[in-house]
Design a protein around this motif. Structure first.
Motif, short mmCIF file in Angstrom:
data_model
loop_
_atom_site.label_atom_id
_atom_site.label_comp_id
_atom_site.label_asym_id
_atom_site.label_seq_id
_atom_site.Cartn_x
_atom_site.Cartn_y
_atom_site.Cartn_z
N THR A 603 18.31 58.64 44.39
CA THR A 603 18.75 59.09 45.51
C THR A 603 18.07 59.09 46.70
OG1 THR A 603 18.53 61.24 44.93
CG2 THR A 603 20.37 60.34 44.24
N LYS A 604 16.92 58.85 46.69
CA LYS A 604 15.97 58.67 47.61
C LYS A 604 14.99 57.72 47.47
CE LYS A 604 15.01 62.96 47.41
NZ LYS A 604 14.24 64.28 47.51
N ASN A 613 16.39 54.20 47.18
CA ASN A 613 17.97 54.94 47.28
C ASN A 613 18.87 53.75 46.97
OD1 ASN A 613 20.09 56.42 47.87
ND2 ASN A 613 19.67 56.69 49.83
#
Length: 748
Positions: A603-604, A613
């Motif tokens: 997610t990053k 990501n």
């Protein structure tokens, strides 16, 4: 509860018998304690209060007072507590093997206690190097255990200091790793520093800590931190800046103060160079400095590239014969628009190609690659995500993600490819540019070598990037760069119902049931979110069992048909814990639960691990003693995560539509219900439909589809890239191609 009259503060020492309730997010607990001397009694007493990291068997010293609960009777309200380290060998072994200390599981704890007995904790604190006397423990393992032990003690002290502030043990560990032994001092001096330095701790948590430590509501420290937080929230929503009036309004509401104080804070932040204020169109635009630089420099560099000469512009000014040669080679005939796109790529150092699904963007790209290779040019292909890069690789050579193309180096905490060390290519073709935010585009454009070409490809009607800016839309709308819009739908001619449906949605046409008579487009009526979720799980499970590449998509994270609940349901349905493996097959940290064989998504951007990501993978191993999980990513291989880094991962059998950008799947199941009404929009549904290659299944209601299609009001993003590009070109033409770094206004 009623506090007993004038109850004095008491100190009690005892052993925790049972933890009745424990909130991991706040540390609040209700527990049963057996008091020891001198308060020893036959009866246990009930404790309530903030008891971070409390566990059964802990020997603790507590301070507090008695209260009378109207239902449960007398309880001891804990104000502060401290763990007393166990002194007996058996208790020490149980404590060390509890899983709280990285590198120490039950078997390792037993080995250590067998050698050192009751002196084990003393050895760990004062001479941990002696752990190498234990059979099977070497130098590396000793260093890991010693570091974890020191950290555990420090984090426990920090948790006690922060009790009642909503700090979890995981975040306390992050704070300790950021500041070390200075953690408490830093927090006492300026708690808001946490929101700047520690990932995951935002202003709201820092504000709770600050208020507990007596910082006034009107303190400049608080007002400035809240203003920066509001600006950061804007960045997360995709904005490059906020108009001053919006920043004032939102920050004042957050802080519950007068807007005038926000204006004063902005002035101070400008002097401290923490924000940039730009006057434009009679308004003040408030930028984070990094986004101001990325937006202004992106426009300057792009326009500078667009007007720069290239050796290929001369030799390929008449590319007709080469295009014809490529057509014969691939046995295809390009449309008029496709040929124009190839010509523009040859004749201009910057060109843009846009269009929806099935309009021939891939074939056009393939011909561009071939034409440039006919002239001996070095061609690079790139895309924002691994899946998009893999798909782009079908155009004649391998493609890379933009991050890997730019070669990030942890040693310099940045990309090694830049204007001083440019990419070694003659032409760069970048696909799925709608997914790229302004910051990544800046790093990409500055790495282009002199005389090279760049071809920017994407669908401007898709959702904008997760990060700040609306790059593809602004590039297209600027009208300042060579642009080809591909509109002829080739796959529709081949009978693709998905393409026909997607273009109809994009044109605002609400599909009737006739649209879903083809095998590749299916609509399942389900008004109730629970019923819809159950159907999605059953269909996805059936397809997974038969080896079909399937992906469930939902517009929202929360709710009965949101990504969180659907992932939980699919985890239980498709990846249950094998009998007898409950303690080894999964790890639970707070509200996150991961199991071996779970599909996950990053997610990053994590530049140290070189995973980014949107990268997707599968959990292949969980090591409870080392507190790590192993994930194998598509195109990346094995990546090891510490438990603290698990916040970077999400279960991914169900993704948000935003997270699915750049990916394609054989079958896509789209949740579309009225309970999603807050998020329902035309470009959202359009993006979801275009993720499917072979079949799309919509589960929901026709009224929800109509709501989405009728909502074509794309949420405006505050960005001035379009105006900066137009202004930069105007400056070039007015100054005889001598660039003046003027922007849309004057910046402070």
């Amino acid at each position: 509860m009623e506090t007993a009259k004038q109850q004095p503060i008491e100190t009690i020492r005892g052993t925790v018998q049972r933890v009745v309730f424990y909130a991991k997010d706040t540390g609040f607990a209700i527990a049963s304690l057996k008091p020891g001397p001198p308060k020893g009694t036959a009866d246990n007493i009930t404790l309530s209060g903030n008891l971070p990291q409390i566990a059964e068997g802990d020997e603790i010293t507590i301070e507090g007072s008695w209260i009378k609960h109207p239902k449960y009777g007398m309880q001891f309200n804990v104000v502060s507590y401290m763990k007393v380290m166990p002194t007996k060998a058996e208790a020490i072994e149980a404590y060390l093997g509890s899983g709280m200390i990285k590198g120490l599981g039950p078997s390792t704890a037993a080995k250590i206690v067998k050698v050192f007995g009751a002196e084990t904790l003393n050895i760990l604190s004062k001479c941990p190097e002696r752990l190498m006397e234990v059979p099977g423990i070497g130098e590396k393992k000793t260093e890991t255990i010693a570091k974890a032990w020191k950290e555990q003690i420090a984090v426990t002290e920090l948790m006690v200091f922060l009790s009642g502030c909503g700090i979890t043990p995981a975040y306390a560990t992050k704070i300790y790793r950021q500041y070390g032994l200075d953690a408490i001092r830093v927090i006492q001096n300026n708690p808001y520093q946490l929101s700047y330095d520690v990932t995951g701790i935002g202003f709201l948590v820092a504000d709770r800590i600050a208020r507990k430590n007596g910082i006034d509501k009107l303190s400049p420290l608080r007002i400035e931190a809240g203003t920066l937080f509001t600006l950061e929230e804007g960045r997360k929503e995709g904005h490059c800046y906020y108009p001053e009036w919006i920043l004032r309004k939102r920050a004042a509401k957050l802080l519950e103060v007068n807007e005038e104080l926000i204006g004063n804070a902005v002035t101070s932040l400008v002097l401290a160079r923490r924000v940039i204020v730009e006057q434009a169109d009679g308004q003040k635009h408030i930028y984070p400095p990094v986004l101001y630089k990325h937006e202004t420099e992106s426009a300057r560099l792009l326009v500078q590239k667009a007007i720069s000469p290239s050796p290929y512009c001369r030799v390929m000014s008449n590319a007709g014969s080469m295009i014809s040669m490529s057509e014969r080679k691939f046995n295809v005939t390009l449309s008029k628009e496709q040929r124009e796109a190839v010509y523009r790529a040859c004749e201009n150092t910057v060109s843009i190609i846009t269009g929806g699904p099935g309009v021939g963007k891939t074939l056009t790209t393939k011909v561009i690659v071939d034409v440039f290779k006919q002239k001996g040019a070095t061609v690079f292909l790139a895309a924002p995500t691994g899946k998009a890069a893999k798909r782009l690789g079908s155009c004649g050579q391998d493609a890379k993600t933009i991050h890997r193309l730019l070669e990030y180096s942890p040693a310099i905490n940045g990309f090694t490819r830049n204007e001083k060390n440019p990419l070694e290519c003659d032409i760069l073709i970048v696909d799925e540019m709608s997914m790229t935010d302004i910051s990544l585009f800046y790093f990409l454009i500055r790495a282009l070598p002199s005389g090279s070409h760049i071809v920017i490809i994407g669908d401007a009607d898709q959702l904008p990037s997760v990060g700040p800016g609306s790059l593809m839309r602004q590039l297209v709308d600027s009208g300042a760069l060579p642009l080809t819009v591909l509109e002829r739908i080739f796959r529709q001619e081949e009978g693709s119902g998905i393409v026909r449906l997607a273009h109809s949605i994009n044109q605002g046409i609400i599909p009737g049931l006739a649209y879903f008579k083809n095998d590749d487009c299916v609509f399942i009526e389900a008004e109730d979110p629970v019923q819809a979720a159950n159907r999605a799980v059953k269909i996805a499970g059936y397809m997974e069992d038969h080896g079909i590449d399937v992906q469930v998509l939902s517009p929202m994270h929360k709710g009965d048909a949101g990504t969180i609940r659907l992932n939980e349901m699919m985890q239980e349905e498709l990846n249950p814990i094998p009998f007898g493996e409950n303690n080894t097959y999964q790890v639970v940290r707070g509200f996150r639960k991961f199991r071996i064989n779970d599909r996950v998504i990053q997610t990053k951007n994590d530049y140290e691990k070189m995973v980014f990501n949107g990268d997707s993978g599968v959990i292949v191993n969980i090591d409870h003693e080392e507190q790590t999980i192993d994930v194998v990513f598509d195109g990346r291989g094995l990546v090891i995560y510490d438990y603290l880094d698990m916040e970077q991962l999400l279960l991914s059998r169900c993704l948000s539509i935003h997270k699915s950008q750049g990916s394609e799947y054989d079958v896509v199941i789209v949740m579309c219900l009225q309970s999603h009404y807050i998020m329902l929009a035309r470009n959202l549904l359009y993006t979801a439909i275009t993720r499917a290659k072979k079949s799309v299944i919509i589960i929901g209601t026709q009224s929800a589809m109509a709501t989405a299609i009728n909502n074509n009001k794309q949420k405006a993003r505050y960005s001035c890239l379009k105006e900066r590009i137009q202004h930069a070109l105007f400056s070039y033409s007015q100054d005889n191609h001598l660039f003046t770094p003027a922007c849309a206004g004057n910046a402070t």
